[in-house]
Design a protein around this motif. Sequence first.
Motif, PDB file in Angstrom:
ATOM      1  N   ASN A 194       0.819  -1.212   0.000  1.00 39.47           N
ATOM      2  CA  ASN A 194       0.000   0.000   0.000  1.00 39.47           C
ATOM      3  C   ASN A 194       0.855   1.265   0.000  1.00 39.47           C
ATOM      4  O   ASN A 194       0.459   2.291  -0.567  1.00 39.47           O
ATOM      5  N   SER A 195       2.017   1.201   0.609  1.00 44.43           N
ATOM      6  CA  SER A 195       2.896   2.372   0.652  1.00 44.43           C
ATOM      7  C   SER A 195       3.596   2.623  -0.681  1.00 44.43           C
ATOM      8  O   SER A 195       4.249   3.654  -0.864  1.00 44.43           O
ATOM      9  N   LEU A 196       3.434   1.702  -1.638  1.00 40.10           N
ATOM     10  CA  LEU A 196       4.149   1.767  -2.910  1.00 40.10           C
ATOM     11  C   LEU A 196       3.227   1.994  -4.111  1.00 40.10           C
ATOM     12  O   LEU A 196       3.653   1.870  -5.255  1.00 40.10           O
ATOM     13  N   SER A 197       1.985   2.346  -3.853  1.00 39.53           N
ATOM     14  CA  SER A 197       0.978   2.398  -4.918  1.00 39.53           C
ATOM     15  C   SER A 197       1.214   3.493  -5.949  1.00 39.53           C
ATOM     16  O   SER A 197       0.622   3.469  -7.028  1.00 39.53           O
ATOM     17  N   GLU A 198       2.102   4.462  -5.661  1.00 41.10           N
ATOM     18  CA  GLU A 198       2.355   5.548  -6.629  1.00 41.10           C
ATOM     19  C   GLU A 198       3.514   5.249  -7.579  1.00 41.10           C
ATOM     20  O   GLU A 198       3.825   6.059  -8.454  1.00 41.10           O
ATOM     21  N   PHE A 199       4.130   4.080  -7.445  1.00 45.82           N
ATOM     22  CA  PHE A 199       5.274   3.759  -8.295  1.00 45.82           C
ATOM     23  C   PHE A 199       4.836   3.065  -9.578  1.00 45.82           C
ATOM     24  O   PHE A 199       3.762   2.478  -9.666  1.00 45.82           O
TER      25      PHE A 199
END
Length: 256
Positions: free
Chosen positions: A24-29
């Motif tokens: 969830n912390s990586l959803s903008e990559f």
Amino acid sequence: MDTQKISVCILVKNAQDTILECLNSLSEFGEIILLDNESSDDTLKIAENFNQTYQKLHIYSNKFIGFGKLKNLALSYAKNEWILSIDSDEVLEKEALEELKALELTSNSIIALPRKNLYRGEWIKACGWYPDFVWRVFNKNFTRFNDNFVHESVLMPVNSQKIKFKNGFKHYAFKDMQGIIHKMNTYTSYSAQEKFKNGKKTSFFAAFCRFHLVFFKDYFLRSGFKYGYKGFIVALLNALGAFFRYAKLYELQKDK
């Protein structure tokens, strides 16, 4: 930097307790490469459910060949030149994401992020656990990981531009003593085997001395005593890890 131009690489094995928060912390990559090492829990099911919304997660699997080689294998699957390497028990902080977005990188830039190491949910800023900078963002055409079986690290060419962030990862280092003991036993075996392969030698007395030196340093000089029983456990297990690493190396020498 545009985070869509960054591929995230993760090694996983039985990480069902932390993998969803990590993802969830990586959803903008731009994409996530998840390289699985024979998980037997719900890790992959959780990842597949996450991907129903994200849709840019690619799952691969491979047997364990050492952490360095596995991480380099994950790099080979990435479509982007820029890489963020993260462990499955780490969560990228929003503040670190904003730092990355605001930065203009050159091809030789390598970024270190600090980790907040948690034991039973508490951030331990002692025993050598803080500050804990790890080099995790780089251009895969400029560098890669070394091939160490354990304690792998990013290779640092002489012309590297080294950058350290103020913010980084929340790291669920251990949830209990059982987790510390299990990881210590596994890693010390790997480390002893690698040292033996590289021709390192030791004595049992040296292993004995390392135990006392590491405990004294971590508990007293590195303020482990400030964290009550947790600080004592962390310092003790660090010391036992140092002892067993070299005691196992000694046994390998004797067997030879």
